[in-house]
Scaffold this motif. Structure first.
Motif, PDB file in Angstrom:
ATOM      1  N   ASP A 158      14.867   1.799  14.078  1.00 42.88           N
ATOM      2  CA  ASP A 158      14.298   0.697  13.322  1.00 42.88           C
ATOM      3  C   ASP A 158      12.783   0.623  13.464  1.00 42.88           C
ATOM      4  O   ASP A 158      12.092   0.218  12.524  1.00 42.88           O
ATOM      5  N   SER A 159      12.252   1.011  14.624  1.00 42.21           N
ATOM      6  CA  SER A 159      10.798   1.000  14.781  1.00 42.21           C
ATOM      7  C   SER A 159      10.152   2.095  13.937  1.00 42.21           C
ATOM      8  O   SER A 159       9.021   1.943  13.484  1.00 42.21           O
ATOM      9  N   ARG A 160      10.868   3.166  13.699  1.00 38.92           N
ATOM     10  CA  ARG A 160      10.363   4.216  12.817  1.00 38.92           C
ATOM     11  C   ARG A 160      10.349   3.735  11.368  1.00 38.92           C
ATOM     12  O   ARG A 160       9.432   4.046  10.611  1.00 38.92           O
ATOM     13  N   ARG A 161      11.341   2.936  10.993  1.00 39.13           N
ATOM     14  CA  ARG A 161      11.425   2.434   9.627  1.00 39.13           C
ATOM     15  C   ARG A 161      10.571   1.196   9.399  1.00 39.13           C
ATOM     16  O   ARG A 161      10.481   0.718   8.258  1.00 39.13           O
ATOM     17  N   ALA A 162       9.964   0.650  10.434  1.00 43.36           N
ATOM     18  CA  ALA A 162       9.205  -0.589  10.304  1.00 43.36           C
ATOM     19  C   ALA A 162       7.939  -0.407   9.477  1.00 43.36           C
ATOM     20  O   ALA A 162       7.373  -1.391   8.993  1.00 43.36           O
ATOM     21  N   ASN A 163       7.461   0.835   9.297  1.00 41.36           N
ATOM     22  CA  ASN A 163       6.235   1.075   8.555  1.00 41.36           C
ATOM     23  C   ASN A 163       6.469   1.205   7.053  1.00 41.36           C
ATOM     24  O   ASN A 163       5.521   1.404   6.305  1.00 41.36           O
ATOM     25  N   TRP A 164       7.707   1.091   6.601  1.00 39.98           N
ATOM     26  CA  TRP A 164       8.040   1.231   5.182  1.00 39.98           C
ATOM     27  C   TRP A 164       7.957  -0.106   4.463  1.00 39.98           C
ATOM     28  O   TRP A 164       8.877  -0.506   3.764  1.00 39.98           O
ATOM     29  N   LYS A 165       6.870  -0.833   4.642  1.00 40.10           N
ATOM     30  CA  LYS A 165       6.746  -2.131   3.994  1.00 40.10           C
ATOM     31  C   LYS A 165       5.863  -2.009   2.751  1.00 40.10           C
ATOM     32  O   LYS A 165       5.004  -1.138   2.670  1.00 40.10           O
ATOM     33  N   MET A 166       6.098  -2.898   1.825  1.00 38.14           N
ATOM     34  CA  MET A 166       5.309  -2.888   0.593  1.00 38.14           C
ATOM     35  C   MET A 166       3.969  -3.558   0.849  1.00 38.14           C
ATOM     36  O   MET A 166       3.869  -4.517   1.602  1.00 38.14           O
ATOM     37  N   ALA A 167       2.946  -3.057   0.178  1.00 40.90           N
ATOM     38  CA  ALA A 167       1.615  -3.649   0.273  1.00 40.90           C
ATOM     39  C   ALA A 167       1.388  -4.555  -0.938  1.00 40.90           C
ATOM     40  O   ALA A 167       1.924  -4.311  -2.028  1.00 40.90           O
ATOM     41  N   ALA A 168       0.612  -5.604  -0.756  1.00 44.64           N
ATOM     42  CA  ALA A 168       0.281  -6.489  -1.863  1.00 44.64           C
ATOM     43  C   ALA A 168      -0.612  -5.741  -2.850  1.00 44.64           C
ATOM     44  O   ALA A 168      -1.441  -4.922  -2.443  1.00 44.64           O
ATOM     45  N   PRO A 169      -0.450  -5.980  -4.151  1.00 44.33           N
ATOM     46  CA  PRO A 169      -1.273  -5.254  -5.115  1.00 44.33           C
ATOM     47  C   PRO A 169      -2.744  -5.639  -4.975  1.00 44.33           C
ATOM     48  O   PRO A 169      -3.079  -6.807  -4.749  1.00 44.33           O
ATOM     49  N   ASN A 170      -3.601  -4.640  -5.108  1.00 38.60           N
ATOM     50  CA  ASN A 170      -5.043  -4.861  -5.010  1.00 38.60           C
ATOM     51  C   ASN A 170      -5.528  -5.448  -6.331  1.00 38.60           C
ATOM     52  O   ASN A 170      -5.383  -4.830  -7.379  1.00 38.60           O
ATOM     53  N   LEU A 171      -6.075  -6.659  -6.300  1.00 37.31           N
ATOM     54  CA  LEU A 171      -6.506  -7.335  -7.517  1.00 37.31           C
ATOM     55  C   LEU A 171      -8.016  -7.545  -7.495  1.00 37.31           C
ATOM     56  O   LEU A 171      -8.606  -7.804  -6.448  1.00 37.31           O
ATOM     57  N   VAL A 172      -8.636  -7.409  -8.668  1.00 34.11           N
ATOM     58  CA  VAL A 172     -10.071  -7.651  -8.834  1.00 34.11           C
ATOM     59  C   VAL A 172     -10.255  -8.630  -9.984  1.00 34.11           C
ATOM     60  O   VAL A 172      -9.353  -8.833 -10.794  1.00 34.11           O
ATOM     61  N   LYS A 173     -11.429  -9.249 -10.063  1.00 33.36           N
ATOM     62  CA  LYS A 173     -11.724 -10.172 -11.154  1.00 33.36           C
ATOM     63  C   LYS A 173     -12.168  -9.379 -12.379  1.00 33.36           C
ATOM     64  O   LYS A 173     -12.919  -8.422 -12.271  1.00 33.36           O
ATOM     65  N   CYS A 174     -11.693  -9.818 -13.538  1.00 32.96           N
ATOM     66  CA  CYS A 174     -12.103  -9.204 -14.804  1.00 32.96           C
ATOM     67  C   CYS A 174     -13.586  -9.488 -15.019  1.00 32.96           C
ATOM     68  O   CYS A 174     -14.052 -10.613 -14.817  1.00 32.96           O
ATOM     69  N   SER A 175     -14.331  -8.479 -15.441  1.00 35.93           N
ATOM     70  CA  SER A 175     -15.777  -8.652 -15.624  1.00 35.93           C
ATOM     71  C   SER A 175     -16.097  -9.507 -16.849  1.00 35.93           C
ATOM     72  O   SER A 175     -17.204 -10.033 -16.972  1.00 35.93           O
TER      73      SER A 175
END
Length: 59
Positions: free
Chosen positions: A15-32
């Protein structure tokens, strides 16, 4: 060469090996153009522009 493991892996090690398989939040930027949050290098869904140029006609 054998594919079978030599020793049993414990649940904690597995389980500690599988603990790194988490989703990351999408990288968002402001529209110019309109300031809405959007994904980088993509057409803004709110105003339809990319790099301050209108790509999709705004509704």
């Amino acid at each position: 060469m054998s594919i079978c493991p030599k020793n049993k892996s414990s649940k904690a090690r597995r389980d500690s090996r599988r603990a790194n398989w988490k989703m990351a939040a999408p990288n968002l930027v402001k529209c110019s153009k309109c300031g809405e949050l959007m994904m980088p290098h993509r057409v803004c869904k709110a105003c339809g522009s990319y790099n301050k140029k209108e790509i999709i006609s705004a509704e």
